[in-house]
Design an enzyme around this catalytic site. Sequence first.
Site, PDB file in Angstrom:
ATOM      1  N   CYS A   1     -49.560 -52.765 -72.478  1.00 18.54           N
ATOM      2  CA  CYS A   1     -50.014 -52.633 -73.832  1.00 18.54           C
ATOM      3  C   CYS A   1     -48.714 -53.264 -74.346  1.00 18.54           C
ATOM      4  O   CYS A   1     -47.664 -51.909 -74.283  1.00 18.54           O
ATOM      5  CB  CYS A   1     -50.732 -51.452 -74.521  1.00 18.54           C
ATOM      6  SG  CYS A   1     -50.811 -51.574 -76.113  1.00 18.54           S
ATOM      7  N   ASN A   2     -48.526 -53.968 -74.932  1.00 12.57           N
ATOM      8  CA  ASN A   2     -47.022 -54.279 -75.292  1.00 12.57           C
ATOM      9  C   ASN A   2     -46.301 -53.212 -76.226  1.00 12.57           C
ATOM     10  O   ASN A   2     -45.990 -52.938 -76.734  1.00 12.57           O
ATOM     11  CB  ASN A   2     -47.104 -55.723 -76.338  1.00 12.57           C
ATOM     12  CG  ASN A   2     -47.038 -56.118 -75.254  1.00 12.57           C
ATOM     13  OD1 ASN A   2     -45.917 -57.199 -74.463  1.00 12.57           O
ATOM     14  ND2 ASN A   2     -47.508 -57.171 -74.869  1.00 12.57           N
ATOM     15  N   THR A   3     -47.487 -53.247 -77.769  1.00 14.23           N
ATOM     16  CA  THR A   3     -47.374 -52.001 -78.695  1.00 14.23           C
ATOM     17  C   THR A   3     -46.878 -51.226 -78.701  1.00 14.23           C
ATOM     18  O   THR A   3     -45.953 -50.567 -78.489  1.00 14.23           O
ATOM     19  CB  THR A   3     -48.336 -51.991 -79.578  1.00 14.23           C
ATOM     20  OG1 THR A   3     -48.981 -53.607 -79.334  1.00 14.23           O
ATOM     21  CG2 THR A   3     -48.260 -51.882 -80.664  1.00 14.23           C
TER      22      THR A   3
ATOM     23  N   TYR B   1     -54.179 -50.846 -82.051  1.00 16.50           N
ATOM     24  CA  TYR B   1     -52.954 -50.345 -82.212  1.00 16.50           C
ATOM     25  C   TYR B   1     -51.541 -51.289 -82.889  1.00 16.50           C
ATOM     26  O   TYR B   1     -50.897 -49.932 -83.408  1.00 16.50           O
ATOM     27  CB  TYR B   1     -51.998 -50.011 -80.864  1.00 16.50           C
ATOM     28  CG  TYR B   1     -52.577 -48.778 -79.567  1.00 16.50           C
ATOM     29  CD1 TYR B   1     -53.471 -48.019 -79.804  1.00 16.50           C
ATOM     30  CD2 TYR B   1     -52.004 -48.917 -78.246  1.00 16.50           C
ATOM     31  CE1 TYR B   1     -54.522 -47.347 -79.624  1.00 16.50           C
ATOM     32  CE2 TYR B   1     -52.863 -47.257 -78.086  1.00 16.50           C
ATOM     33  CZ  TYR B   1     -53.800 -46.788 -78.145  1.00 16.50           C
ATOM     34  OH  TYR B   1     -54.482 -46.205 -77.564  1.00 16.50           O
TER      35      TYR B   1
ATOM     36  N   ASP C   1     -54.595 -49.326 -71.897  1.00 15.90           N
ATOM     37  CA  ASP C   1     -54.237 -50.083 -73.278  1.00 15.90           C
ATOM     38  C   ASP C   1     -55.253 -49.722 -74.434  1.00 15.90           C
ATOM     39  O   ASP C   1     -56.101 -48.988 -74.259  1.00 15.90           O
ATOM     40  CB  ASP C   1     -54.824 -51.653 -72.899  1.00 15.90           C
ATOM     41  CG  ASP C   1     -54.820 -53.087 -73.831  1.00 15.90           C
ATOM     42  OD1 ASP C   1     -53.103 -52.607 -74.486  1.00 15.90           O
ATOM     43  OD2 ASP C   1     -55.282 -54.135 -74.298  1.00 15.90           O
ATOM     44  N   SER C   2     -55.150 -50.468 -75.523  1.00 17.86           N
ATOM     45  CA  SER C   2     -56.273 -49.886 -76.541  1.00 17.86           C
ATOM     46  C   SER C   2     -56.772 -50.090 -76.779  1.00 17.86           C
ATOM     47  O   SER C   2     -58.107 -49.539 -76.946  1.00 17.86           O
ATOM     48  CB  SER C   2     -55.401 -50.468 -78.102  1.00 17.86           C
ATOM     49  OG  SER C   2     -55.730 -52.194 -77.596  1.00 17.86           O
TER      50      SER C   2
ATOM     51  N   GLU D   1     -61.571 -59.384 -78.047  1.00 15.62           N
ATOM     52  CA  GLU D   1     -61.961 -57.893 -78.258  1.00 15.62           C
ATOM     53  C   GLU D   1     -64.295 -58.135 -78.699  1.00 15.62           C
ATOM     54  O   GLU D   1     -65.272 -57.612 -78.080  1.00 15.62           O
ATOM     55  CB  GLU D   1     -62.414 -56.855 -78.926  1.00 15.62           C
ATOM     56  CG  GLU D   1     -60.929 -56.501 -78.758  1.00 15.62           C
ATOM     57  CD  GLU D   1     -60.953 -54.594 -77.846  1.00 15.62           C
ATOM     58  OE1 GLU D   1     -62.096 -54.016 -77.141  1.00 15.62           O
ATOM     59  OE2 GLU D   1     -59.848 -54.723 -76.841  1.00 15.62           O
TER      60      GLU D   1
ATOM     61  N   CYS E   1     -48.963 -59.588 -76.253  1.00 15.33           N
ATOM     62  CA  CYS E   1     -49.547 -58.742 -76.414  1.00 15.33           C
ATOM     63  C   CYS E   1     -50.587 -59.206 -74.945  1.00 15.33           C
ATOM     64  O   CYS E   1     -51.242 -59.770 -75.329  1.00 15.33           O
ATOM     65  CB  CYS E   1     -51.245 -58.852 -77.618  1.00 15.33           C
ATOM     66  SG  CYS E   1     -52.034 -58.430 -77.580  1.00 15.33           S
ATOM     67  N   THR E   2     -50.829 -58.008 -74.164  1.00 13.66           N
ATOM     68  CA  THR E   2     -51.930 -58.161 -73.526  1.00 13.66           C
ATOM     69  C   THR E   2     -52.782 -58.649 -73.604  1.00 13.66           C
ATOM     70  O   THR E   2     -54.158 -59.132 -72.399  1.00 13.66           O
ATOM     71  CB  THR E   2     -51.680 -57.101 -72.469  1.00 13.66           C
ATOM     72  OG1 THR E   2     -52.170 -55.774 -73.264  1.00 13.66           O
ATOM     73  CG2 THR E   2     -50.734 -56.398 -71.492  1.00 13.66           C
ATOM     74  N   HIS E   3     -53.271 -58.874 -74.543  1.00 10.37           N
ATOM     75  CA  HIS E   3     -55.127 -59.426 -74.634  1.00 10.37           C
ATOM     76  C   HIS E   3     -54.861 -60.476 -75.188  1.00 10.37           C
ATOM     77  O   HIS E   3     -55.749 -61.289 -75.036  1.00 10.37           O
ATOM     78  CB  HIS E   3     -55.773 -59.299 -76.950  1.00 10.37           C
ATOM     79  CG  HIS E   3     -56.023 -57.338 -76.605  1.00 10.37           C
ATOM     80  ND1 HIS E   3     -55.537 -56.403 -76.630  1.00 10.37           N
ATOM     81  CD2 HIS E   3     -57.209 -57.304 -76.751  1.00 10.37           C
ATOM     82  CE1 HIS E   3     -56.174 -55.575 -76.575  1.00 10.37           C
ATOM     83  NE2 HIS E   3     -56.855 -56.060 -76.955  1.00 10.37           N
TER      84      HIS E   3
HETATM   85  N1  DGL Z   1     -52.940 -55.598 -76.150  1.00 15.36           N
HETATM   86  C1  DGL Z   1     -52.038 -54.197 -77.347  1.00 15.36           C
HETATM   87  C2  DGL Z   1     -50.724 -55.081 -77.241  1.00 15.36           C
HETATM   88  O1  DGL Z   1     -50.324 -55.556 -75.834  1.00 15.36           O
HETATM   89  C3  DGL Z   1     -52.763 -54.227 -78.153  1.00 15.36           C
HETATM   90  C4  DGL Z   1     -53.452 -54.689 -79.299  1.00 15.36           C
HETATM   91  C5  DGL Z   1     -53.849 -54.346 -80.311  1.00 15.36           C
HETATM   92  O2  DGL Z   1     -53.793 -53.085 -80.018  1.00 15.36           O
HETATM   93  O3  DGL Z   1     -54.097 -53.962 -81.377  1.00 15.36           O
HETATM   94  O4  DGL Z   1     -50.100 -55.141 -77.705  1.00 15.36           O
END
Ligand code: DGL
Length: 264
Positions: free
Chosen positions: A73-75, A42, A10-11, A151, A183-185
């Site tokens: 990471c979804n992105t 990302y 992931d990012s 983060e 988004c995994t965050h």
């Molecule tokens: N956690 C990531 C996602 O699922 C990336 C979030 C990011 O870096 O903007 O999209």
Amino acid sequence: MLDRSIGIFDSGVGGLTVLKEIASLLPEENLLYLGDTARVPYGTKSVETVQRYALEAAEFLVAQGVKLLVVACNTASAVALPLLRERFQLPVIGVIEPGARRAAQSRNHRIGVIGTEGTINSHRYPEAIYALLPDAEILSVACPLFVPLAEEGWAEHEIARLTAIEYLQPLLTAKIDTLVLGCTHYPLLCNTLRRVFGNAVVLVDSAEETAKSVQQLFRSQGLSRLQPGGRRTFFVTDVPARFIRVGEAFLGKSLESVEQVQIG
Ligand code: DGL
């Protein structure tokens, strides 16, 4: 071969939500995690840039000899999955299809999707949900400030709640019964989102579904590691201090091995 690790990237800290579910479902597996913390986020970057970052992250993990790649990471899943599948000779699992499968179980077929700008602009979630539930009504909203809040370790701060109310107003009035955390965050903000939405809305965190997909794949292809006690190894692309602080708070255990590496 079976002893090889599962590579997860992931990012930043977000993919730890996926790692946590995989670790709880498949504790015997060795897990190798890469957080591209030097280049997070990302979600605000162009498709071309995210594709390049995803390729570089995957190349790093593949060079460690992983047996499966999980794009946590979804992105990156939204814009780079076909590219990664084409480039590497190993199974690659993303997080969008599993999340969409769970969302399609909505009772009233009114579904909210939240994610980064990159994920929302890609329209991958509505595409995947419509394929399973053609009469779904889907409302998508990008929430770019959620990633820096997660983060920073501020996921449960009052600022996060006020930010959520500001972004999610249209969803609060839309009578959705399901909200996809695209988004995994965002699972890190679960308590905050619960406070905003109450208990009536199902929060879909694709981490759990993704872990199930990994389990199914391993069963069907005989890829499971057979000895107990898998190792967890963490790599980041910037100084590890913040990753360790937020990651430990989230995983509820100390992250002993976090190494800074250069990729790309
Ligand atoms: N956690 C990531 C996602 O699922 C990336 C979030 C990011 O870096 O903007 O999209």
